[in-house]
Scaffold this active site. Structure first.
Site, PDB file in Angstrom:
ATOM      1  CG  ASN A  64      -1.846  -0.979   1.280  1.00  0.00           C
ATOM      2  OD1 ASN A  64      -1.878  -1.581   2.564  1.00  0.00           O
ATOM      3  ND2 ASN A  64      -2.559  -1.546   0.258  1.00  0.00           N
ATOM      4  CG  LEU A  65       3.834   1.283   3.139  1.00  0.00           C
ATOM      5  CD1 LEU A  65       5.141   1.056   3.684  1.00  0.00           C
ATOM      6  CD2 LEU A  65       2.855   2.287   3.909  1.00  0.00           C
ATOM      7  CB  CYS A 182      -5.199  -2.283  -8.178  1.00  0.00           C
ATOM      8  SG  CYS A 182      -6.031  -0.963  -8.337  1.00  0.00           S
TER       9      CYS A 182
END
Ligand SMILES: [Zn+2]
Length: 251
Positions: A64-65, A182
């Protein structure tokens, strides 16, 4: 609320002191606290919204980062809704924030949707969007559909009884596995930030009661190709949700 914090925003004729007052008395539900949801939440918290409800069942992961506004490496493994609520509280302590570490199912949707003035999309699946669409049309709460994938995304304001709903645009849920995620197709970091900025702007228009809001105006942005297209979506005759008021995704 202090005047100076929002002075530049209130200087906009479309917002002004009255719009700012309305924002401060408004609430939003943000479903999903990944990149799209967290950028949207940050924009609304900074804009001076009164209350936010965050819903996300996932934990912050290393993947996620590269794109999520509110998370830093020390948040790894924490529930996204809690980590986001803490970060939002640090940057906008006047905003009342409630977080639910949960999947938005029919029961929770029926509980939280009627409590807010607008619902924002931070999701990565269509099924939960159909549920939001049912709950929002049933309770006459506006929402903003927004989706991102790879280098592009789209967004459309849905205002019950004033324009089309999600099922006017996509009548039926596609079979599982037919729409790439995604995780499969990838996602460029700035793309959710751009679509979240668009979504947050639409939410502000809804909350201040702007005449410039255009229900059913679908915008598609491809950041990599440098292309933007706008399509006017009409209400579908016989739409099961907003036409016949059959809410098959609710209990
Ligand atoms: Zn419809």
């Amino acid at each position: 609320m202090t005047g100076s914090r929002f002075a530049r925003q209130m200087a906009l004729p479309a917002i002004g002191r009255e719009g700012q007052r309305r924002l401060g008395e408004s609430s939003a539900l943000i479903v999903g606290c990944g990149a799209l949801g967290s950028h949207t939440a940050e924009a609304l918290a900074r804009a001076g919204i009164g209350r936010l409800i965050l819903v996300d069942r996932d934990l912050v992961a290393e993947t996620n980062l590269h794109r999520v506004a509110l998370f830093t490496p020390p948040d790894l493994g924490r529930p996204k809704a809690e980590a986001a609520a803490e970060a939002l509280h640090r940057l906008a302590p006047d905003v009342a924030i409630a977080s639910h570490v949960a999947h938005l199912g029919p029961k929770l949707a029926e509980e939280v949707v009627p409590q807010v003035d607008v619902v924002l999309d931070g999701l990565d699946n269509l099924e939960t969007r159909y549920l939001i669409n049912d709950a929002c049309v049933k309770h006459r709460v506006p929402w903003v559909y927004t989706a991102v994938l790879a280098t592009h995304g789209m967004t459309m304001p849905i205002v019950p009884e004033q324009g089309p709903c999600l099922r006017c645009l996509f009548p039926d849920l596609p079979p599982p596995g037919t729409i790439p995620t995604c995780a499969e197709a990838g996602i460029l970091g700035p793309v959710p930030a751009a679509l979240a900025a668009w979504q947050a702007t639409t939410a502000i228009q809804i909350l201040v009661g702007s005449a410039d809001l255009a229900p059913g105006r679908l915008v598609h942005l491809d950041l990599w190709a440098g292309r933007a297209e706008t399509i006017s979506v009409a209400r579908a005759a016989g739409c099961p949700c907003c036409g016949e008021r059959r809410f098959g995704f609710l209990p």
